[in-house]
Design a protein around this motif. Structure first.
Motif, mmCIF file in Angstrom:
data_model
loop_
_atom_site.group_PDB
_atom_site.id
_atom_site.type_symbol
_atom_site.label_atom_id
_atom_site.label_comp_id
_atom_site.label_asym_id
_atom_site.label_seq_id
_atom_site.Cartn_x
_atom_site.Cartn_y
_atom_site.Cartn_z
ATOM 1 N N TYR A 177 54.813 37.348 68.721
ATOM 2 C CA TYR A 177 53.851 37.586 67.644
ATOM 3 C C TYR A 177 53.562 39.079 67.580
ATOM 4 O O TYR A 177 53.157 39.705 68.561
ATOM 5 C CB TYR A 177 52.574 36.794 67.898
ATOM 6 N N GLY A 204 51.437 40.544 65.247
ATOM 7 C CA GLY A 204 50.138 40.872 64.692
ATOM 8 C C GLY A 204 50.116 40.768 63.189
ATOM 9 O O GLY A 204 51.082 40.351 62.544
ATOM 10 N N GLY A 205 49.010 41.164 62.604
ATOM 11 C CA GLY A 205 48.867 41.121 61.153
ATOM 12 C C GLY A 205 48.813 39.688 60.660
ATOM 13 O O GLY A 205 48.299 38.782 61.314
ATOM 14 N N TYR A 246 50.391 37.040 60.732
ATOM 15 C CA TYR A 246 51.366 36.231 61.466
ATOM 16 C C TYR A 246 52.784 36.769 61.317
ATOM 17 O O TYR A 246 53.716 36.049 61.010
ATOM 18 C CB TYR A 246 51.268 34.769 61.026
ATOM 19 N N THR A 251 56.112 37.867 62.959
ATOM 20 C CA THR A 251 56.749 37.486 64.212
ATOM 21 C C THR A 251 58.159 38.028 64.282
ATOM 22 O O THR A 251 58.771 38.352 63.264
ATOM 23 C CB THR A 251 56.797 35.948 64.345
ATOM 24 N N LYS A 298 52.233 38.464 72.945
ATOM 25 C CA LYS A 298 51.820 37.158 72.431
ATOM 26 C C LYS A 298 53.022 36.428 71.849
ATOM 27 O O LYS A 298 53.966 37.058 71.351
ATOM 28 C CB LYS A 298 50.719 37.319 71.376
ATOM 29 N N GLU A 344 49.265 31.998 67.944
ATOM 30 C CA GLU A 344 49.769 32.880 68.989
ATOM 31 C C GLU A 344 49.014 32.646 70.304
ATOM 32 O O GLU A 344 47.831 32.326 70.302
ATOM 33 C CB GLU A 344 49.651 34.341 68.572
#
Length: 495
Positions: free
Chosen positions: A66, A68-69, A71, A73, A97, A115
């Motif tokens: 993961y 961020g933001g 989702y 990935t 994550k 996550e």
């Protein structure tokens, strides 16, 4: 302790779209149980279970990092649908994550999880001044409730781990670290919904200070005399020579310690404190290069003795020692009688004055010593003994019978003073009934008092007649004190 890995279940599905190498999705459940760290390799291990209703078209699980933001990935790998664990072979340098999706053979995976990321120790600072380790870590991400954190540490390279603290925050300080060890630490997150489910953070190692702190600094004695306290102490000779030692004192019973001296020589065994007119508590500190105390000694106080004469007795009173379980020893210093009593627990006593006849001094001195491991001795307290003066009430010029104790004959009239004859002089005058001076006797410090007694005769040597005579006595002691005494004496002229 052994570290076991436990995992919980969470389910989600999402809709995924692909933008370059990134996937964007919306989640609505979890199937990841936990993400933890393998303590041997530092690799992170993801564990999950099948969703409640596995899509019949499922081919593989897809493991994503993961980013961020919304989702975002990045795919890491795909594993068979029968596999429910994956070890990421990259040791993370920060919190990492993960999410899971299901490959159903179409362009877009069907479900994807929220996550999850383990706690990650990102700050591990050793405070060499305070011998403390300051820790900060990222919170575990992915469980429904905030977890409990348990901090573990090892002093032996990871063979044994001990719990140092349990908390809900993500900061912790481990105090009083040992010297010169490779110190390891990790954080265990415990799921609030199922305490059997736990996740381990990365492990951090630091080398603690190489300066060996003193294992002990002990105040062993106080010898108080002439308004000075001579402190005796014992220092750990194996301690690093960089440490300084500070002598402090405070008015007894208070915590108002002030510095009285400082030294660096650990072979030093004593310190003399001046201007000590009352009772003080003393202690010794060992301080490091940051001038922070790393070891504090026991507290020991001085003893002050006071005394006064009560007739043929002397009353001693002294301030209490703070040595736990202390008992007191009483010694007569002058005359040099030595120890009079031991095992005393009270702080006052009345004692008979010793026989002063054999000592050419009127000074009567005592000392108190408290002890039970450590020792504290008072200054020697002294008074000038003022003896009782006994005057016979009769004299027989013809009798040579001798008193068995005083050795005075019945034809010798004079003061009986139970002290050494070199400690006093006197003038003795005898008057007749009409006030006429009959005889005058003067004893110097070197005279024998028996030779300076009145034998019942006139100045010309003739025996006086039987009658009642008046005497006047003035005794001067070497201490400067004088005692005057008057009375009568009966002359019995029996041959």
């Amino acid at each position: 302790m052994k570290r076991w890995l436990y995992y919980i279940v969470s389910i989600c599905t999402c809709c995924v779209s692909t933008i370059g190498n990134a996937q964007v999705c919306q989640t609505y459940g979890n199937i990841i149980t936990a993400v933890t760290t393998d303590p041997l390799t530092g690799f992170q291990v993801i564990q999950w279970k099948d969703p409640a209703a596995l899509n019949a078209s499922a081919i593989k699980y897809i493991v994503y990092e993961y980013l961020g933001g919304a989702y975002c990935t990045q795919e890491i790998t795909r594993v068979p649908i029968t596999q429910h664990t994956y070890t990421d072979p990259v040791v993370p340098v920060s919190q990492k994550k993960y999410t899971i999706a299901i490959d159903i053979g179409t362009a877009y995976p069907e479900p994807i999880t929220h996550e999850h990321g383990p706690a990650f120790i990102y700050e591990c600072n050793y405070d060499a001044c305070n011998y403390a380790l300051q820790l900060k870590w990222n919170a575990y991400v992915g469980w429904a409730q905030s977890p409990e954190y348990r901090v573990y540490a090892s002093e032996d390279g990871g063979a044994n781990w001990s719990l140092k603290g349990t908390l809900s925050s993500t900061e912790f300080v481990i105090a009083n670290l040992p010297d010169n060890v490779n110190y390891g630490v990790y954080v265990e997150a415990v799921n609030a919904d199922d305490t059997n489910v736990r996740s381990i953070s990365n492990t951090r190692w630091v080398m603690t200070a190489t300066q060996k702190r003193p294992a002990y600094i002990d105040l062993t004695s106080i010898d108080y005399r002439n308004e000075e306290s001579l402190l005796g102490f014992s220092l750990d000779l194996t301690a690093d020579p960089a440490f300084q030692y500070i002598v402090q004192r405070a008015p007894s019973g208070t915590a108002d310690f002030e510095q009285r001296g400082q030294f660096a020589d650990k072979t030093q065994t004593s310190f003399r404190d001046t201007d000590v007119s009352t009772v003080f508590d003393y202690r010794l500190l060992a301080v490091n290069a940051c001038n922070l105390p790393v070891r504090t000694s026991n507290v020991l106080n001085n003893i002050i003795l006071s005394m006064e004469q009560e007739g043929s007795n002397v009353q001693l009173e002294w301030t209490a020692s703070n040595i736990p379980g202390a008992t007191y020893e009483i010694a007569c210093v002058s005359p040099a009688v030595g120890t009079l009593a031991t095992g005393i627990v009270a702080t006052s006593v009345i004692l008979p004055i010793p026989d002063m006849m054999a000592y050419p001094s009127l000074e009567l001195c005592y000392r108190i010593t408290a002890g039970n491991g450590a020792v504290s001795s008072s200054a020697t307290a002294c008074i000038n003994y003022l003896p009782e003066i006994y005057m016979p009430d009769a004299v027989n010029p013809y009798s040579t019978v001798q008193h068995p104790t005083t050795l005075r004959r019945r034809n010798q009239f004079g003061p009986v003073i139970n002290i050494h004859p070199s400690t006093y002089s006197y003038q003795l005058e005898i008057y007749s009934r009409n006030g006429t001076l009959v005889a005058r006797m003067n004893k110097s410090l070197t005279d024998d008092p028996l030779e300076k007694s009145w034998n019942g005769t006139h100045k010309n040597g003739d025996i006086v007649r039987e009658d009642i005579y008046t005497y006047s006595l003035k005794v001067t002691f070497v201490s400067g004190k004088t005692v005057s005494k008057t009375g009568t004496v009966t002359v019995i002229a029996e041959e």
